[in-house]
Design a protein around this motif. Sequence first.
Motif, PDB file in Angstrom:
ATOM      1  N   PRO A  54     -42.920  44.489  15.822  1.00 54.34           N
ATOM      2  CA  PRO A  54     -42.909  43.027  15.843  1.00 54.34           C
ATOM      3  C   PRO A  54     -42.860  42.425  14.439  1.00 54.34           C
ATOM      4  O   PRO A  54     -43.117  43.103  13.430  1.00 54.34           O
ATOM      5  N   ILE A  55     -42.536  41.160  14.396  1.00 55.71           N
ATOM      6  CA  ILE A  55     -42.769  40.357  13.199  1.00 55.71           C
ATOM      7  C   ILE A  55     -44.182  39.811  13.332  1.00 55.71           C
ATOM      8  O   ILE A  55     -44.506  39.139  14.319  1.00 55.71           O
ATOM      9  N   LYS A  56     -45.030  40.106  12.339  1.00 57.72           N
ATOM     10  CA  LYS A  56     -46.436  39.720  12.422  1.00 57.72           C
ATOM     11  C   LYS A  56     -46.711  38.481  11.576  1.00 57.72           C
ATOM     12  O   LYS A  56     -46.217  38.363  10.451  1.00 57.72           O
ATOM     13  N   LEU A  57     -47.498  37.581  12.127  1.00 56.73           N
ATOM     14  CA  LEU A  57     -47.904  36.369  11.432  1.00 56.73           C
ATOM     15  C   LEU A  57     -49.151  35.817  12.083  1.00 56.73           C
ATOM     16  O   LEU A  57     -49.668  36.391  13.054  1.00 56.73           O
ATOM     17  N   LEU A  58     -49.645  34.734  11.576  1.00 54.50           N
ATOM     18  CA  LEU A  58     -50.780  34.052  12.185  1.00 54.50           C
ATOM     19  C   LEU A  58     -50.291  32.912  13.063  1.00 54.50           C
ATOM     20  O   LEU A  58     -49.219  32.334  12.805  1.00 54.50           O
ATOM     21  N   ALA A  59     -51.053  32.581  14.081  1.00 54.90           N
ATOM     22  CA  ALA A  59     -50.686  31.436  14.918  1.00 54.90           C
ATOM     23  C   ALA A  59     -50.637  30.157  14.097  1.00 54.90           C
ATOM     24  O   ALA A  59     -49.875  29.239  14.401  1.00 54.90           O
ATOM     25  N   THR A  60     -51.439  30.089  13.036  1.00 51.29           N
ATOM     26  CA  THR A  60     -51.411  28.911  12.160  1.00 51.29           C
ATOM     27  C   THR A  60     -50.090  28.811  11.394  1.00 51.29           C
ATOM     28  O   THR A  60     -49.684  27.707  11.000  1.00 51.29           O
ATOM     29  N   ASP A  61     -49.411  29.948  11.171  1.00 51.81           N
ATOM     30  CA  ASP A  61     -48.079  29.879  10.560  1.00 51.81           C
ATOM     31  C   ASP A  61     -47.132  29.081  11.439  1.00 51.81           C
ATOM     32  O   ASP A  61     -46.281  28.319  10.941  1.00 51.81           O
ATOM     33  N   ILE A  62     -47.286  29.256  12.759  1.00 56.09           N
ATOM     34  CA  ILE A  62     -46.427  28.533  13.700  1.00 56.09           C
ATOM     35  C   ILE A  62     -46.862  27.075  13.803  1.00 56.09           C
ATOM     36  O   ILE A  62     -46.035  26.162  13.688  1.00 56.09           O
ATOM     37  N   SER A  63     -48.160  26.851  13.994  1.00 60.79           N
ATOM     38  CA  SER A  63     -48.649  25.484  14.191  1.00 60.79           C
ATOM     39  C   SER A  63     -48.441  24.611  12.954  1.00 60.79           C
ATOM     40  O   SER A  63     -48.201  23.412  13.065  1.00 60.79           O
ATOM     41  N   GLN A  64     -48.513  25.228  11.776  1.00 57.39           N
ATOM     42  CA  GLN A  64     -48.351  24.475  10.530  1.00 57.39           C
ATOM     43  C   GLN A  64     -46.932  24.557   9.976  1.00 57.39           C
ATOM     44  O   GLN A  64     -46.640  23.975   8.927  1.00 57.39           O
ATOM     45  N   ASN A  65     -46.066  25.277  10.696  1.00 49.58           N
ATOM     46  CA  ASN A  65     -44.664  25.419  10.280  1.00 49.58           C
ATOM     47  C   ASN A  65     -44.562  25.824   8.810  1.00 49.58           C
ATOM     48  O   ASN A  65     -43.873  25.187   8.006  1.00 49.58           O
ATOM     49  N   THR A  66     -45.262  26.895   8.473  1.00 49.01           N
ATOM     50  CA  THR A  66     -45.301  27.352   7.087  1.00 49.01           C
ATOM     51  C   THR A  66     -43.920  27.837   6.634  1.00 49.01           C
ATOM     52  O   THR A  66     -43.011  28.051   7.443  1.00 49.01           O
ATOM     53  N   GLU A  67     -43.800  28.017   5.338  1.00 54.13           N
ATOM     54  CA  GLU A  67     -42.537  28.501   4.779  1.00 54.13           C
ATOM     55  C   GLU A  67     -42.174  29.854   5.366  1.00 54.13           C
ATOM     56  O   GLU A  67     -41.002  30.135   5.643  1.00 54.13           O
ATOM     57  N   LYS A  68     -43.191  30.695   5.573  1.00 58.41           N
ATOM     58  CA  LYS A  68     -42.961  32.004   6.180  1.00 58.41           C
ATOM     59  C   LYS A  68     -42.345  31.859   7.560  1.00 58.41           C
ATOM     60  O   LYS A  68     -41.365  32.536   7.893  1.00 58.41           O
ATOM     61  N   PHE A  69     -42.899  30.955   8.376  1.00 60.26           N
ATOM     62  CA  PHE A  69     -42.384  30.794   9.728  1.00 60.26           C
ATOM     63  C   PHE A  69     -41.015  30.130   9.714  1.00 60.26           C
ATOM     64  O   PHE A  69     -40.152  30.464  10.537  1.00 60.26           O
ATOM     65  N   GLN A  70     -40.776  29.206   8.811  1.00 63.94           N
ATOM     66  CA  GLN A  70     -39.461  28.573   8.728  1.00 63.94           C
ATOM     67  C   GLN A  70     -38.373  29.614   8.479  1.00 63.94           C
ATOM     68  O   GLN A  70     -37.277  29.538   9.047  1.00 63.94           O
ATOM     69  N   GLN A  71     -38.673  30.602   7.622  1.00 68.96           N
ATOM     70  CA  GLN A  71     -37.706  31.655   7.343  1.00 68.96           C
ATOM     71  C   GLN A  71     -37.494  32.536   8.576  1.00 68.96           C
ATOM     72  O   GLN A  71     -36.365  32.922   8.892  1.00 68.96           O
ATOM     73  N   LYS A  80     -33.577  36.500  21.618  1.00 70.53           N
ATOM     74  CA  LYS A  80     -34.565  36.626  22.682  1.00 70.53           C
ATOM     75  C   LYS A  80     -35.725  37.497  22.200  1.00 70.53           C
ATOM     76  O   LYS A  80     -35.521  38.477  21.483  1.00 70.53           O
ATOM     77  N   CYS A  81     -36.929  37.122  22.612  1.00 65.69           N
ATOM     78  CA  CYS A  81     -38.109  37.834  22.127  1.00 65.69           C
ATOM     79  C   CYS A  81     -39.283  37.566  23.057  1.00 65.69           C
ATOM     80  O   CYS A  81     -39.199  36.753  23.982  1.00 65.69           O
ATOM     81  N   ALA A  82     -40.356  38.270  22.799  1.00 63.02           N
ATOM     82  CA  ALA A  82     -41.649  37.935  23.393  1.00 63.02           C
ATOM     83  C   ALA A  82     -42.507  37.356  22.278  1.00 63.02           C
ATOM     84  O   ALA A  82     -42.496  37.857  21.155  1.00 63.02           O
ATOM     85  N   LEU A  83     -43.219  36.300  22.585  1.00 61.43           N
ATOM     86  CA  LEU A  83     -44.178  35.726  21.640  1.00 61.43           C
ATOM     87  C   LEU A  83     -45.564  36.024  22.185  1.00 61.43           C
ATOM     88  O   LEU A  83     -45.931  35.582  23.276  1.00 61.43           O
ATOM     89  N   ARG A  84     -46.314  36.812  21.437  1.00 64.14           N
ATOM     90  CA  ARG A  84     -47.611  37.319  21.894  1.00 64.14           C
ATOM     91  C   ARG A  84     -48.707  36.835  20.960  1.00 64.14           C
ATOM     92  O   ARG A  84     -48.617  37.018  19.744  1.00 64.14           O
ATOM     93  N   LEU A  85     -49.724  36.228  21.525  1.00 65.82           N
ATOM     94  CA  LEU A  85     -50.875  35.757  20.757  1.00 65.82           C
ATOM     95  C   LEU A  85     -52.084  36.620  21.107  1.00 65.82           C
ATOM     96  O   LEU A  85     -52.497  36.684  22.262  1.00 65.82           O
ATOM     97  N   SER A  86     -52.625  37.301  20.112  1.00 60.58           N
ATOM     98  CA  SER A  86     -53.811  38.135  20.312  1.00 60.58           C
ATOM     99  C   SER A  86     -55.002  37.475  19.631  1.00 60.58           C
ATOM    100  O   SER A  86     -54.892  37.026  18.481  1.00 60.58           O
ATOM    101  N   PRO A  87     -56.130  37.400  20.321  1.00 63.73           N
ATOM    102  CA  PRO A  87     -57.280  36.685  19.765  1.00 63.73           C
ATOM    103  C   PRO A  87     -57.910  37.398  18.583  1.00 63.73           C
ATOM    104  O   PRO A  87     -58.043  38.624  18.576  1.00 63.73           O
ATOM    105  N   ILE A  88     -58.293  36.612  17.599  1.00 64.90           N
ATOM    106  CA  ILE A  88     -59.102  37.106  16.492  1.00 64.90           C
ATOM    107  C   ILE A  88     -60.575  36.987  16.861  1.00 64.90           C
ATOM    108  O   ILE A  88     -61.409  37.786  16.465  1.00 64.90           O
TER     109      ILE A  88
END
Length: 364
Positions: A54-71, A80-88
């Motif tokens: 997978p491509i790994k990131l934090l859910a906050t990368d998505i919610s805050q639309n960080t530069e990492k997520f924009q790329q 097509k993909c699966a988006l999986r959120l695992s609890p911290i």
Amino acid sequence: MKITEIIDSKMPSITEWLEKTGMPNIQEFRQEDNNKRDRLEILNQTIGINYDKPIKLLATDISQNTEKFQQILKENGNDKCALRLSPIVKDLPKLRVRGKTLIQNLEWFKNLDINPEDYKAEIIPHNDNTSFSGIILINDLGIFGEIVPGPHWQLTQGFFENKPLIFSYKNDLWHFSYIEPTIQKVLTSVLESLKVENLELQKELTEKLAAKFNEDQQLKGYFEFVVWPPDNNISFIDYNRVLYEKLKNSDYSWNDPGSKLAGIPASPGKAQGIVKIINDPTKDSLTTDNIIVCDMTTVEYLPLMAKAAGIITKQGNILCHAAIAARELGKPCIVQVGNKISELKNDDKILMNGTTGLIEKITP
């Protein structure tokens, strides 16, 4: 059940199934499930197995639309993909959506009522054209499992467009539910990829993953995998040690019943009782001497499964979520009875054997 009904509806994970059975070590199991790709990465780096990296990131990368997520969105938005959120944070549920593009999956994410700081995220590859899917258990008794043409959800949920090939290896003997050379070739490749002959690598995996090996130097465990075109390489999607420990002494071998009324044994034990055909688990009721007979059990059946004397299904497979839940509940279960299930009528008195797969009618 039609394929569109499976894909468009929520498919409960094995964690959700086992949680509803009252499994005592569910927190340990949830943690194991949430971190499965960390273990697969170690196997990838150590013995070179392929997995759905997978491509790994934090859910906050998505919610805050960080530069990492924009790329990431720029490079993978239309894939097509699966988006999986695992609890911290402990005790929160895993969340996921799949089968759509990343851009489409973002609409799902935006509608979630969560604190993004509580989750890490994975963007996992998805392929609509899966050639084969499989589940394999390498335990203390042998090698057991199933492979089916097409998508993997068929095996976890127990509904099929094509009948799975079920196999067992015990006491140096292979047994297959039917012969299909292409599928058997896939099985051979899977077993070769899990063989670790180098003792230093075995030691490394033992230290990093508490790995265990059988006498043929194959890694013990519960594994799920897919075969994706165009290269048709095997890609592992799960390696679960907790499930292995739960099933390490489970024997899934069986004998061909011939013309007898029978299916494939999925959870051991005998039960004598009265047939109760269940069409709607949310409305139908039963007593403790009833044996459930149905097309296939879904998670909605769990209250009835916990109460029933046993379970018999037309479809299903030995390592589907429902069969594993039946073992956790201590209920005998027989799957893949096929069209012969029509011989069972409401109020028939029967003896079912979840160890052999045989079903006998008891005449008054």
